[in-house]
Design a protein around this motif. Structure first.
Motif, PDB file in Angstrom:
ATOM      1  N   ALA A 123      -7.361  -6.961   1.729  1.00 10.08           N
ATOM      2  CA  ALA A 123      -6.532  -5.747   1.741  1.00 10.08           C
ATOM      3  C   ALA A 123      -5.068  -6.103   1.509  1.00 10.08           C
ATOM      4  O   ALA A 123      -4.362  -5.436   0.742  1.00 10.08           O
ATOM      5  CB  ALA A 123      -6.701  -5.010   3.067  1.00 10.08           C
ATOM      6  N   ALA A 124      -4.601  -7.187   2.157  1.00 11.01           N
ATOM      7  CA  ALA A 124      -3.210  -7.622   1.984  1.00 11.01           C
ATOM      8  C   ALA A 124      -2.961  -8.089   0.551  1.00 11.01           C
ATOM      9  O   ALA A 124      -1.909  -7.798  -0.037  1.00 11.01           O
ATOM     10  CB  ALA A 124      -2.890  -8.745   2.970  1.00 11.01           C
ATOM     11  N   GLY A 125      -3.931  -8.794  -0.031  1.00 11.39           N
ATOM     12  CA  GLY A 125      -3.804  -9.236  -1.419  1.00 11.39           C
ATOM     13  C   GLY A 125      -3.729  -8.062  -2.384  1.00 11.39           C
ATOM     14  O   GLY A 125      -2.992  -8.109  -3.377  1.00 11.39           O
ATOM     15  N   ALA A 126      -4.480  -6.992  -2.088  1.00 11.57           N
ATOM     16  CA  ALA A 126      -4.437  -5.799  -2.943  1.00 11.57           C
ATOM     17  C   ALA A 126      -3.058  -5.149  -2.892  1.00 11.57           C
ATOM     18  O   ALA A 126      -2.537  -4.698  -3.919  1.00 11.57           O
ATOM     19  CB  ALA A 126      -5.515  -4.808  -2.499  1.00 11.57           C
ATOM     20  N   VAL A 127      -2.463  -5.107  -1.708  1.00 11.45           N
ATOM     21  CA  VAL A 127      -1.104  -4.566  -1.572  1.00 11.45           C
ATOM     22  C   VAL A 127      -0.135  -5.382  -2.416  1.00 11.45           C
ATOM     23  O   VAL A 127       0.701  -4.845  -3.150  1.00 11.45           O
ATOM     24  CB  VAL A 127      -0.667  -4.574  -0.082  1.00 11.45           C
ATOM     25  CG1 VAL A 127       0.826  -4.298   0.043  1.00 11.45           C
ATOM     26  CG2 VAL A 127      -1.458  -3.547   0.712  1.00 11.45           C
ATOM     27  N   LEU A 128      -0.254  -6.692  -2.326  1.00  8.63           N
ATOM     28  CA  LEU A 128       0.632  -7.586  -3.066  1.00  8.63           C
ATOM     29  C   LEU A 128       0.449  -7.412  -4.578  1.00  8.63           C
ATOM     30  O   LEU A 128       1.423  -7.381  -5.339  1.00  8.63           O
ATOM     31  CB  LEU A 128       0.349  -9.025  -2.659  1.00  8.63           C
ATOM     32  CG  LEU A 128       1.401 -10.066  -3.008  1.00  8.63           C
ATOM     33  CD1 LEU A 128       2.751  -9.712  -2.410  1.00  8.63           C
ATOM     34  CD2 LEU A 128       0.952 -11.425  -2.489  1.00  8.63           C
ATOM     35  N   HIS A 129      -0.804  -7.295  -5.015  1.00  9.29           N
ATOM     36  CA  HIS A 129      -1.097  -7.064  -6.442  1.00  9.29           C
ATOM     37  C   HIS A 129      -0.403  -5.795  -6.927  1.00  9.29           C
ATOM     38  O   HIS A 129       0.212  -5.782  -8.005  1.00  9.29           O
ATOM     39  CB  HIS A 129      -2.610  -6.935  -6.640  1.00  9.29           C
ATOM     40  CG  HIS A 129      -2.994  -6.327  -7.957  1.00  9.29           C
ATOM     41  ND1 HIS A 129      -3.118  -7.063  -9.113  1.00  9.29           N
ATOM     42  CD2 HIS A 129      -3.263  -5.031  -8.295  1.00  9.29           C
ATOM     43  CE1 HIS A 129      -3.450  -6.254 -10.111  1.00  9.29           C
ATOM     44  NE2 HIS A 129      -3.537  -5.023  -9.649  1.00  9.29           N
TER      45      HIS A 129
ATOM     46  N   ALA B   5      -3.085  -0.245   2.633  1.00  8.42           N
ATOM     47  CA  ALA B   5      -4.355  -0.449   1.917  1.00  8.42           C
ATOM     48  C   ALA B   5      -5.476  -0.375   2.941  1.00  8.42           C
ATOM     49  O   ALA B   5      -5.355  -0.899   4.057  1.00  8.42           O
ATOM     50  CB  ALA B   5      -4.374  -1.788   1.202  1.00  8.42           C
ATOM     51  N   LEU B   6      -6.558   0.261   2.568  1.00  5.81           N
ATOM     52  CA  LEU B   6      -7.744   0.382   3.420  1.00  5.81           C
ATOM     53  C   LEU B   6      -8.921  -0.223   2.677  1.00  5.81           C
ATOM     54  O   LEU B   6      -9.196   0.139   1.533  1.00  5.81           O
ATOM     55  CB  LEU B   6      -8.014   1.858   3.743  1.00  5.81           C
ATOM     56  CG  LEU B   6      -9.243   2.183   4.589  1.00  5.81           C
ATOM     57  CD1 LEU B   6      -9.133   1.558   5.977  1.00  5.81           C
ATOM     58  CD2 LEU B   6      -9.431   3.691   4.707  1.00  5.81           C
TER      59      LEU B   6
ATOM     60  N   ASP C  13      -8.827  -0.848  -9.186  1.00 11.24           N
ATOM     61  CA  ASP C  13     -10.122  -1.408  -9.577  1.00 11.24           C
ATOM     62  C   ASP C  13     -10.707  -2.246  -8.440  1.00 11.24           C
ATOM     63  O   ASP C  13      -9.978  -2.889  -7.669  1.00 11.24           O
ATOM     64  CB  ASP C  13      -9.962  -2.290 -10.817  1.00 11.24           C
ATOM     65  CG  ASP C  13      -9.590  -1.480 -12.051  1.00 11.24           C
ATOM     66  OD1 ASP C  13      -9.894  -0.282 -12.071  1.00 11.24           O
ATOM     67  OD2 ASP C  13      -8.989  -2.053 -12.980  1.00 11.24           O
ATOM     68  N   ASP C  14     -12.029  -2.265  -8.361  1.00 10.06           N
ATOM     69  CA  ASP C  14     -12.720  -2.981  -7.267  1.00 10.06           C
ATOM     70  C   ASP C  14     -12.320  -4.452  -7.197  1.00 10.06           C
ATOM     71  O   ASP C  14     -12.174  -5.019  -6.113  1.00 10.06           O
ATOM     72  CB  ASP C  14     -14.244  -2.888  -7.461  1.00 10.06           C
ATOM     73  CG  ASP C  14     -14.726  -1.444  -7.438  1.00 10.06           C
ATOM     74  OD1 ASP C  14     -13.940  -0.580  -7.028  1.00 10.06           O
ATOM     75  OD2 ASP C  14     -15.876  -1.197  -7.844  1.00 10.06           O
ATOM     76  N   TRP C  15     -12.131  -5.094  -8.358  1.00 14.30           N
ATOM     77  CA  TRP C  15     -11.864  -6.535  -8.363  1.00 14.30           C
ATOM     78  C   TRP C  15     -10.553  -6.885  -7.672  1.00 14.30           C
ATOM     79  O   TRP C  15     -10.374  -8.012  -7.201  1.00 14.30           O
ATOM     80  CB  TRP C  15     -11.890  -7.088  -9.788  1.00 14.30           C
ATOM     81  CG  TRP C  15     -10.897  -6.474 -10.736  1.00 14.30           C
ATOM     82  CD1 TRP C  15     -11.112  -5.449 -11.603  1.00 14.30           C
ATOM     83  CD2 TRP C  15      -9.519  -6.849 -10.907  1.00 14.30           C
ATOM     84  NE1 TRP C  15      -9.969  -5.157 -12.304  1.00 14.30           N
ATOM     85  CE2 TRP C  15      -8.974  -6.005 -11.904  1.00 14.30           C
ATOM     86  CE3 TRP C  15      -8.707  -7.820 -10.335  1.00 14.30           C
ATOM     87  CZ2 TRP C  15      -7.647  -6.085 -12.314  1.00 14.30           C
ATOM     88  CZ3 TRP C  15      -7.381  -7.909 -10.750  1.00 14.30           C
ATOM     89  CH2 TRP C  15      -6.861  -7.057 -11.721  1.00 14.30           C
ATOM     90  N   VAL C  16      -9.617  -5.925  -7.595  1.00 14.20           N
ATOM     91  CA  VAL C  16      -8.340  -6.184  -6.924  1.00 14.20           C
ATOM     92  C   VAL C  16      -8.560  -6.489  -5.443  1.00 14.20           C
ATOM     93  O   VAL C  16      -7.836  -7.280  -4.839  1.00 14.20           O
ATOM     94  CB  VAL C  16      -7.386  -4.979  -7.095  1.00 14.20           C
ATOM     95  CG1 VAL C  16      -6.104  -5.172  -6.285  1.00 14.20           C
ATOM     96  CG2 VAL C  16      -7.049  -4.777  -8.570  1.00 14.20           C
TER      97      VAL C  16
ATOM     98  N   ALA D 270     -12.182 -10.926  -2.526  1.00 15.05           N
ATOM     99  CA  ALA D 270     -11.583 -12.087  -1.856  1.00 15.05           C
ATOM    100  C   ALA D 270     -11.231 -13.181  -2.858  1.00 15.05           C
ATOM    101  O   ALA D 270     -10.225 -13.886  -2.694  1.00 15.05           O
ATOM    102  CB  ALA D 270     -12.543 -12.623  -0.793  1.00 15.05           C
ATOM    103  N   GLU D 271     -12.034 -13.318  -3.918  1.00 12.49           N
ATOM    104  CA  GLU D 271     -11.807 -14.371  -4.913  1.00 12.49           C
ATOM    105  C   GLU D 271     -10.466 -14.181  -5.639  1.00 12.49           C
ATOM    106  O   GLU D 271      -9.834 -15.150  -6.047  1.00 12.49           O
ATOM    107  CB  GLU D 271     -12.935 -14.388  -5.954  1.00 12.49           C
ATOM    108  CG  GLU D 271     -14.292 -14.768  -5.400  1.00 12.49           C
ATOM    109  CD  GLU D 271     -14.957 -13.617  -4.649  1.00 12.49           C
ATOM    110  OE1 GLU D 271     -15.920 -13.876  -3.892  1.00 12.49           O
ATOM    111  OE2 GLU D 271     -14.500 -12.466  -4.817  1.00 12.49           O
ATOM    112  N   TYR D 272     -10.033 -12.920  -5.790  1.00 10.09           N
ATOM    113  CA  TYR D 272      -8.761 -12.657  -6.455  1.00 10.09           C
ATOM    114  C   TYR D 272      -7.615 -12.502  -5.452  1.00 10.09           C
ATOM    115  O   TYR D 272      -6.539 -13.099  -5.611  1.00 10.09           O
ATOM    116  CB  TYR D 272      -8.861 -11.378  -7.303  1.00 10.09           C
ATOM    117  CG  TYR D 272      -7.524 -10.919  -7.841  1.00 10.09           C
ATOM    118  CD1 TYR D 272      -6.927 -11.563  -8.923  1.00 10.09           C
ATOM    119  CD2 TYR D 272      -6.836  -9.856  -7.252  1.00 10.09           C
ATOM    120  CE1 TYR D 272      -5.687 -11.156  -9.406  1.00 10.09           C
ATOM    121  CE2 TYR D 272      -5.595  -9.449  -7.729  1.00 10.09           C
ATOM    122  CZ  TYR D 272      -5.027 -10.099  -8.802  1.00 10.09           C
ATOM    123  OH  TYR D 272      -3.801  -9.697  -9.266  1.00 10.09           O
ATOM    124  N   ALA D 273      -7.842 -11.710  -4.416  1.00  8.67           N
ATOM    125  CA  ALA D 273      -6.758 -11.308  -3.512  1.00  8.67           C
ATOM    126  C   ALA D 273      -6.236 -12.461  -2.659  1.00  8.67           C
ATOM    127  O   ALA D 273      -5.025 -12.599  -2.456  1.00  8.67           O
ATOM    128  CB  ALA D 273      -7.221 -10.158  -2.615  1.00  8.67           C
TER     129      ALA D 273
END
Length: 674
Positions: free
Chosen positions: A231-237, A119-120, A195-198, A201-204
């Motif tokens: 970025a790590a949270g987006a990968v996990l999502h 993820a970037l 999506d941007d929200w992924v 910081a509040e979500y990821a």
């Protein structure tokens, strides 16, 4: 077809593998694509051939899916969610997983290779990279600041070469791709926008904290690095949404700084042929990795690969590796004892990942047990060693004997590949299962006993107890003997010359026999699920043991190389000096040895900031200029990995970066030059 259309509508960008009985079927455009890419026959669902169709057997689907993923396709798996025997309606189906190039656990993936999902992410001031290998649980993140932050992040990505890259939908990098700093992204085959929200910081960040089982990311080094955490949270999502599982083996993440390692940009790593060859038609034997790889385990091979791309900058860590290598390097018996105990250990990380993602069969769990059974032997081999690194590995190594005994005690020694037909769980594990198996196995003896007893009770010597698939178990009595039929017999069927009866005992036996096998399989599935849950509880223990095995393997490998090829321990200096006497190019030397082309002629090198700090080397084609250049770089890389080096004597101050550019068509290892 309505079911199919509904599932396809939810996954329009994926090839839909739709389970129908023993096959996964594909329809319409998906069928045409799969037929072309997999070279399988295209048929049709209807007589008019307006619905193209092709399919693969469900038990062989993994190999076909892996081929599609390697080609960059996404695959959605739509499974039957009900037992067809238990419903009179159309079986309910749902998409249970979406497989993508970055989330695939490819059985054909080399033991030394990682399959990274990347993820970037950038907040304008800071750029961050997150990388996850779902097949091993290797999860890491890095952050970059400054005017060239994005260029540094992209360079890190191109060096690792993830199979798939996640980007925010508002990320302008790829639209159009004409900026100089984004050129490296062209080499990443699959890019997926979320999506941007992924990426917020509040979500990821809370998602990441829940996965790691912590209230704060402080212990993972992510404090103050919100961009990397996002970025790590987006990968996990993405992993959770595609796999529809918690992926419990992902229980840690490592934040790293570029300053922790000797810096090798992607161009330098490629020109030095550290991991990959410079030319597509070159042999892997021309790489430094192939030259140094005598590791016994897949985990050791991956650690060696990572060490080559990220040599150390911490003198204390390097010296501790030297000390460990030096202790067993001259001692053949101890060295080979350590390597011998490692030889039977399979890929613990990938076995754990398969179990976590519910794609493991009985043999996978048994393979895990057999590998864990080697850990006490590893510990025993380490006990005589005194170097700090060896003692540290010994103290931290959890032999997991309790888990090994649990798996070995639950499964049969040679179970089938799957749970479909049962025969997986050992005797003595479950009393009801043992009883049901006894019923299934002793059917003929039981029927014979009932038949003999009823003949004696009724005095009818021609009485027979039989079975057919329509009427089940029955007692057949000829019409001439009907007057002797007991009152508790119930008429079941009338034939021309005989009558068929049943009894409460026979009814009970029929129910037990006919349902015994199915009930036994249900119990085996439950016991196997319980065993899988037990393994997952110990997931963090297994991952820690795997990391220690990799470290032991790497150090034993360095000692083996040193003894086999007469490598020597470098001396790390405080001053900026590079003195190498009697140096040999490690790769070319090995190629010459295996090719029977004689001996590499050693040479010397000296650089010093207070003296000659620059060497200008001239000479004709094939004179060895680039060999000398690469040799200097490879010597530094090996020394800062903690490996002994091919030389008589080496002194060097720690190097923080290597830049290399070789001529556009240079290929000395294959006898070619510019």
């Amino acid at each position: 077809m309505r079911q199919y259309m509904g599932a396809k509508g939810l996954n329009p960008d994926a090839l839909l593998f739709f389970r129908m009985g023993d096959f996964y079927e594909l329809f319409f455009d998906d069928a045409q694509t799969a037929s072309r890419e997999l070279q399988i026959t295209l048929t049709a669902r209807d007589r008019e051939r307006s619905v193209p169709m092709c399919g693969v057997p469900y038990h062989a689907a993994e190999a076909y899916i892996s081929r599609l993923l390697r080609k960059g396709y996404r695959v959605a798996i739509c499974e039957q969610m009900e037992d067809p025997k238990l419903t009179k309606k159309i079986v309910r189906r749902e998409v249970t997983r979406v497989l993508t190039p970055g989330t695939a656990i490819d059985p054909a993936l080399g033991a030394d290779l990682n399959n990274f999902l990347g993820a970037l992410h950038s907040d304008g001031q800071t750029a961050a990279v997150a990388l996850l290998d779902l097949s091993t649980g290797d999860f890491r993140a890095a952050e970059f600041t400054g005017a060239n932050a994005m260029a540094l992040a992209i360079d890190e990505l191109t060096k690792v070469q993830p199979s798939e890259l996640l980007l925010s939908s508002n990320q302008p990098l790829l639209d159009p791709m004409d900026r100089e700093e984004t050129r490296g992204l062209e080499r990443i085959p699959t890019k997926t926008k979320l999506d941007d929200w992924v990426f917020s910081a509040e979500y990821a960040i809370p998602l990441l904290e829940r996965q790691l089982g912590t209230h704060s990311l402080d212990g993972f080094g992510l404090t103050g690095h919100a961009t990397a955490a996002a970025a790590a949270g987006a990968v996990l999502h993405y992993v959770r949404s595609t796999q529809q599982l918690d992926a419990g083996h992902i229980d840690s993440i490592r934040f790293y700084e570029r300053s922790e390692f000797l810096q090798l940009d992607q161009v330098t790593a490629r020109n030095l042929e550290l991991i990959d060859t410079l030319f597509s038609d070159s042999s892997p034997e021309t790489t430094l990795f192939h030259t140094l790889d005598c590791c016994q385990t897949p985990m050791g091979k991956r650690l060696l690969r990572a060490s080559i791309l990220r040599p150390l900058l911490d003198r204390h860590q390097i010296e501790r590796r030297y000390e460990a290598v030096g202790e067993i390097h001259p001692d053949l018996v101890r060295r080979e004892e350590v390597r011998r105990t490692l030889a039977g250990i399979l890929d613990l990380e990938r076995l754990l990942a398969r179990i976590s993602l519910d794609s493991a069969g009985p043999r996978d769990l048994l393979a895990l047990a057999h590998s864990l059974a080697r850990l006490p032997l590893v510990k025993l081999a380490l006990m005589p060693l005194t170097a700090t690194k060896w003692r540290d590995c010994l103290d931290r190594l959890d032999t997991l004997e309790d888990l090994c005994a649990k798996i070995a005690g639950t499964l049969l020694p040679e179970p089938p590949l799957t749970l479909v037909e049962g025969g997986v769980i050992a005797e003595g594990v479950d009393a009801e299962l043992d009883s049901l198996r006894t019923v299934s196995k002793s059917g003929r003896q039981s029927i014979a006993a009932i038949e003999e007893r009823e003949r004696k009770r009724t005095g009818i010597h021609s009485l027979k107890v039989r079975f057919n698939s329509v009427f089940g178990y029955y007692i057949e009595i000829t019409k001439s003997n009907l007057s002797s039929v007991p009152a508790d017999y119930e008429r079941k069927q009338t034939l021309v010359n005989a009558e068929r009866f049943t009894t409460p005992e026979l009814k009970d036996y029929e129910v037990r026999v006919l349902t015994a096998h199915e009930r036994a399989i249900e119990i085996e599935k439950r016991l196997f699920a319980d065993l899988r849950a037990t393994v997952l509880v110990a997931a963090s223990r297994i991952r820690r043991a795997s990391a220690i095995v990799a470290e032991v393997d790497l150090l034993a490998n360095f000692a083996h190389l040193a003894a086999l090829h007469h490598y020597v321990r470098p001396k790390i200096e405080e001053d900026l000096i590079f003195e190498a006497i009697g140096v040999r190019h490690p790769v070319v030397e090995r190629l010459m040895e295996t090719g029977g082309e004689g001996r590499f002629i050693p040479n010397d090198l000296y650089l010093d900031t207070n003296g000659p700090s620059l060497l200008l080397i001239t000479g004709p084609n094939m004179g060895g200029k680039s060999t000398y250049l690469r040799q200097a770089a490879l010597l530094v890389i090996m020394a800062q990995m903690g490996c002994f080096v091919p030389a008589e004597r080496v002194r060097l101050g720690l190097v923080d970066r290597i830049y290399t550019r070789i001529g556009a068509s240079d290929n000395v290892a294959r006898g070619r030059s510019t």
